[in-house]
Write a protein that holds these residues in place. Structure first.
Motif, PDB file in Angstrom:
ATOM      1  N   LEU A 218      31.489   7.095  54.219  1.00 13.09           N
ATOM      2  CA  LEU A 218      31.097   8.494  54.390  1.00 13.09           C
ATOM      3  C   LEU A 218      31.533   9.032  55.751  1.00 13.09           C
ATOM      4  CD1 LEU A 218      27.548   8.286  52.783  1.00 13.09           C
ATOM      5  CD2 LEU A 218      29.469   9.650  51.921  1.00 13.09           C
ATOM      6  N   ASP A 219      31.405   8.220  56.777  1.00 15.62           N
ATOM      7  CA  ASP A 219      31.780   8.657  58.125  1.00 15.62           C
ATOM      8  C   ASP A 219      33.272   8.937  58.223  1.00 15.62           C
ATOM      9  OD1 ASP A 219      29.169   8.466  58.954  1.00 15.62           O
ATOM     10  OD2 ASP A 219      29.414   6.532  59.954  1.00 15.62           O
ATOM     11  N   ASN A 227      33.055  10.488  44.783  1.00 15.68           N
ATOM     12  CA  ASN A 227      32.721   9.163  45.311  1.00 15.68           C
ATOM     13  C   ASN A 227      31.794   9.271  46.517  1.00 15.68           C
ATOM     14  OD1 ASN A 227      34.280   7.928  43.387  1.00 15.68           O
ATOM     15  ND2 ASN A 227      35.939   7.352  44.756  1.00 15.68           N
ATOM     16  N   GLU A 228      31.993  10.310  47.343  1.00 13.73           N
ATOM     17  CA  GLU A 228      31.112  10.499  48.500  1.00 13.73           C
ATOM     18  C   GLU A 228      29.686  10.806  48.048  1.00 13.73           C
ATOM     19  OE1 GLU A 228      34.065  12.064  52.023  1.00 13.73           O
ATOM     20  OE2 GLU A 228      33.147  13.562  50.716  1.00 13.73           O
ATOM     21  N   ILE A 229      29.561  11.652  47.038  1.00 13.05           N
ATOM     22  CA  ILE A 229      28.228  11.967  46.521  1.00 13.05           C
ATOM     23  C   ILE A 229      27.571  10.715  45.951  1.00 13.05           C
ATOM     24  CG2 ILE A 229      27.001  13.247  44.723  1.00 13.05           C
ATOM     25  CD1 ILE A 229      29.047  15.520  45.180  1.00 13.05           C
ATOM     26  N   ASP A 230      28.330   9.947  45.195  1.00 17.69           N
ATOM     27  CA  ASP A 230      27.766   8.718  44.627  1.00 17.69           C
ATOM     28  C   ASP A 230      27.447   7.702  45.723  1.00 17.69           C
ATOM     29  OD1 ASP A 230      27.092   7.386  42.034  1.00 17.69           O
ATOM     30  OD2 ASP A 230      28.459   5.869  42.824  1.00 17.69           O
ATOM     31  N   ALA A 231      28.233   7.691  46.788  1.00 19.39           N
ATOM     32  CA  ALA A 231      27.954   6.774  47.900  1.00 19.39           C
ATOM     33  C   ALA A 231      26.606   7.089  48.536  1.00 19.39           C
ATOM     34  CB  ALA A 231      29.067   6.843  48.937  1.00 19.39           C
ATOM     35  N   CYS A 232      26.247   8.370  48.604  1.00 23.16           N
ATOM     36  CA  CYS A 232      24.923   8.731  49.122  1.00 23.16           C
ATOM     37  C   CYS A 232      23.830   8.134  48.240  1.00 23.16           C
ATOM     38  CB  CYS A 232      24.779  10.251  49.185  1.00 23.16           C
ATOM     39  SG  CYS A 232      25.828  11.061  50.412  1.00 23.16           S
ATOM     40  N   ARG A 250      16.759  10.422  53.069  1.00 24.93           N
ATOM     41  CA  ARG A 250      17.769  11.090  53.896  1.00 24.93           C
ATOM     42  C   ARG A 250      19.164  10.911  53.307  1.00 24.93           C
ATOM     43  NH1 ARG A 250      14.688   9.005  58.198  1.00 24.93           N
ATOM     44  NH2 ARG A 250      16.197   7.307  58.511  1.00 24.93           N
ATOM     45  N   ALA A 251      19.428   9.735  52.760  1.00 22.15           N
ATOM     46  CA  ALA A 251      20.745   9.491  52.151  1.00 22.15           C
ATOM     47  C   ALA A 251      20.964  10.397  50.947  1.00 22.15           C
ATOM     48  CB  ALA A 251      20.867   8.026  51.740  1.00 22.15           C
ATOM     49  N   SER A 255      23.764  14.090  50.467  1.00 22.93           N
ATOM     50  CA  SER A 255      24.720  14.521  49.447  1.00 22.93           C
ATOM     51  C   SER A 255      24.755  16.041  49.309  1.00 22.93           C
ATOM     52  CB  SER A 255      24.375  13.887  48.091  1.00 22.93           C
ATOM     53  OG  SER A 255      23.215  14.481  47.528  1.00 22.93           O
ATOM     54  N   LEU A 256      23.657  16.708  49.687  1.00 19.17           N
ATOM     55  CA  LEU A 256      23.603  18.166  49.583  1.00 19.17           C
ATOM     56  C   LEU A 256      24.462  18.840  50.647  1.00 19.17           C
ATOM     57  CD1 LEU A 256      19.786  18.664  48.917  1.00 19.17           C
ATOM     58  CD2 LEU A 256      21.619  18.148  47.290  1.00 19.17           C
ATOM     59  N   GLU A 257      24.845  18.080  51.674  1.00 18.50           N
ATOM     60  CA  GLU A 257      25.757  18.622  52.676  1.00 18.50           C
ATOM     61  C   GLU A 257      27.192  18.657  52.150  1.00 18.50           C
ATOM     62  OE1 GLU A 257      25.373  16.185  56.105  1.00 18.50           O
ATOM     63  OE2 GLU A 257      23.256  16.647  56.438  1.00 18.50           O
ATOM     64  N   LEU A 258      27.461  17.893  51.085  1.00 19.55           N
ATOM     65  CA  LEU A 258      28.814  17.755  50.570  1.00 19.55           C
ATOM     66  C   LEU A 258      29.162  18.812  49.536  1.00 19.55           C
ATOM     67  CD1 LEU A 258      28.739  13.878  50.154  1.00 19.55           C
ATOM     68  CD2 LEU A 258      29.825  15.159  52.000  1.00 19.55           C
TER      69      LEU A 258
END
Length: 357
Positions: A218-219, A227-232, A250-251, A255-258
Motif C-alpha cells: 500500500l505504501d 488490489n489495494e482495496i483488497d489489501a486493506c 483503521r485498515a 480503503s475509503l481513502e482509495l
C-alpha cells in the motif's frame, strides 16, 4: 465463426480431467495439453480427446508452462482452463454462441470465473479473468504463480462462466514455496506479486509477516486499485488475528481513502461494530453495503452476497436486538427474497410470526 484452441497445463489430474474436457470439448476446435510430470493416468485420459499432448519440465513457473501451451496453438484464439474447471451446460452453450458472434478484431474476451459456492450452488465469490486471447498478438503470461496476461484492447466481456470445482486439497504450500524460493534467489517482487505473496502468508497464518507485506504494498502506491482495496481488507484480517482490533478497523477505513466504498468493505466494517454490540453503527454500514452497485467487470474479487443477502440478514438481526421487530422482519423478508431456500430466513420468518409481526 472464430476458432479456439483450448490450452491446458496438467499434472496428476486423472480425477478431474475427463470431467473438464467433457464439458468443453464440443465448444473448442483444438485441445493442447501440456503435461508437467504426471505419474497417474492423466495422459491416458487426455488421449481420448486430443493427440496434441506435450511434455514440459516443471520449473516452478506457471507462466512458462502456459506460454509453452499457447505456443502450440494453431487456432485464432487461445482459451485456458485448469483441470478442475468445468463449463456448466448453459455456459458451454454461451461459449458456442460467443464463437458464432465474436468480432475477430477483439483481442481479449473476459469471462466470469466462479470459485466459491453456497449450499445451494449459488456463486459466492467470482471475478472476471482473461479467458480467450487472440493468437499471435504478442500477449504473454507473466508471474510464476497467480499468473496473468495484461489484456490489450479491444476487450469484450462475455457471459460464459467458468466454474471451479476443486477436488481434494492439492498442494496448499506450493505458491508460498515458489514465492519464497524467488525471494531467496534475490528476485524483487512486482507490486502484484507482492500483493499475492501477502495473501499466501495470511492463508498460512503468518499474520505479522503478511501485515508488513500488505503495508509495504500500500505504501508503494504502485498497485492496482482493486488490489489495494483488497489489501486493506486482508491487512484488517491480519490485525484481528493478532488482537489489534482498533488497527483492523483503521485498515478497513483506509480503503475509503482509495475510492468509494465497496459493499464487501462495508460488510466488514458493519461486522466490526456488530461484533461489539454497536448496532446503530453496524446498521449504517450494512445499509451502505446494500446500497452499493455491484460491478463484476471491475476485475475485483466480487462477493455477490455482500450486495444484498448478507447486509439484509444482518440488518434484520441488528433491528431485532434494538427491539424494532417490524424493521427486523422487513429486512428478513428482503434477505429471504435473495435466497428463497435459506433456512435461516425461514426460521426467522417463523420467529416473527410467533411475535405476531
Amino acid at each position: 465463426m472464430v476458432t479456439i484452441s483450448l490450452c491446458m497445463i496438467v499434472r496428476n489430474e486423472e480425477a478431474v480431467l475427463a470431467r473438464c474436457l467433457d464439458s468443453v470439448s464440443k465448444a473448442v476446435d483444438e485441445i493442447i495439453l501440456v503435461d508437467t510430470g504426471s505419474e497417474d493416468r492423466t495422459k491416458e485420459i487426455a488421449k481420448r480427446y486430443t493427440c496434441h499432448i506435450y511434455d514440459f519440465p516443471w520449473v516452478d513457473d506457471f507462466s512458462a508452462a502456459r506460454n509453452f501451451s499457447f505456443s502450440k496453438a494453431t487456432m485464432e484464439y487461445c482459451m485456458w482452463l485448469d483441470a478442475d474447471d468445468v463449463l456448466l451446460d448453459e455456459d458451454a452453450k454461451a461459449l458456442m454462441h460467443l464463437k458464432e458472434t465474436l468480432d475477430p478484431s477483439v483481442r481479449v474476451v473476459m469471462l466470469p470465473y466462479q470459485i466459491a459456492f453456497d449450499a445451494e450452488g449459488k456463486p459466492t465469490f467470482s471475478y472476471y479473468r482473461e479467458r480467450l486471447i487472440r493468437n499471435g498478438q504478442g500477449m504473454c503470461w507473466e508471474g510464476a504463480v497467480h499468473e496473468v496476461i495484461t489484456p490489450i484492447q479491444p476487450i469484450l466481456y462475455g457471459t460464459a462462466a467458468v466454474t471451479h470445482r476443486k477436488v481434494g486439497p492439492g498442494d496448499p504450500d506450493r505458491n508460498l514455496r515458489i514465492y519464497e524460493k524467488q525471494l531467496a534467489e534475490g528476485k524483487v517482487l512486482s507490486p502484484r506479486e507482492q500483493f499475492y505473496y501477502g495473501r499466501e502468508l495470511y492463508t498460512h497464518g503468518r499474520y505479522g509477516e503478511a501485515q508488513k507485506i500488505f503495508q509495504a504494498f500500500l505504501d508503494s502506491g504502485a498497485g492496482w486499485l482493486e488490489n489495494e482495496i483488497d489489501a486493506c481488507r486482508q491487512m484488517a484480517y491480519c490485525r484481528y488475528a493478532l488482537g489489534n482490533e482498533a488497527g483492523a478497523l483503521r485498515a478497513l477505513l483506509q480503503s475509503l481513502e482509495l475510492d468509494v466504498p465497496r459493499a464487501e468493505v462495508c460488510c466488514d466494517i458493519g461486522k466490526h461494530f456488530f461484533d461489539r454490540d454497536q448496532y446503530t453503527q453496524a446498521i449504517f454500514w450494512y445499509e451502505t453495503a446494500a446500497s452499493r452497485e455491484r460491478d463484476d467487470r471491475s476485475g475485483a474479487f466480487v462477493q455477490p452476497d455482500c450486495y444484498d443477502y448478507i447486509p439484509y440478514l444482518q440488518l434484520c438481526v441488528c433491528y431485532d436486538r434494538l427491539g424494532n421487530l417490524k424493521k427486523a422482519n422487513f429486512y428478513n423478508e428482503k434477505a429471504w427474497a435473495c435466497r428463497p431456500q435459506s433456512k435461516v430466513c425461514q426460521n426467522n420468518h417463523l420467529y416473527f410470526q410467533s411475535k405476531q409481526i
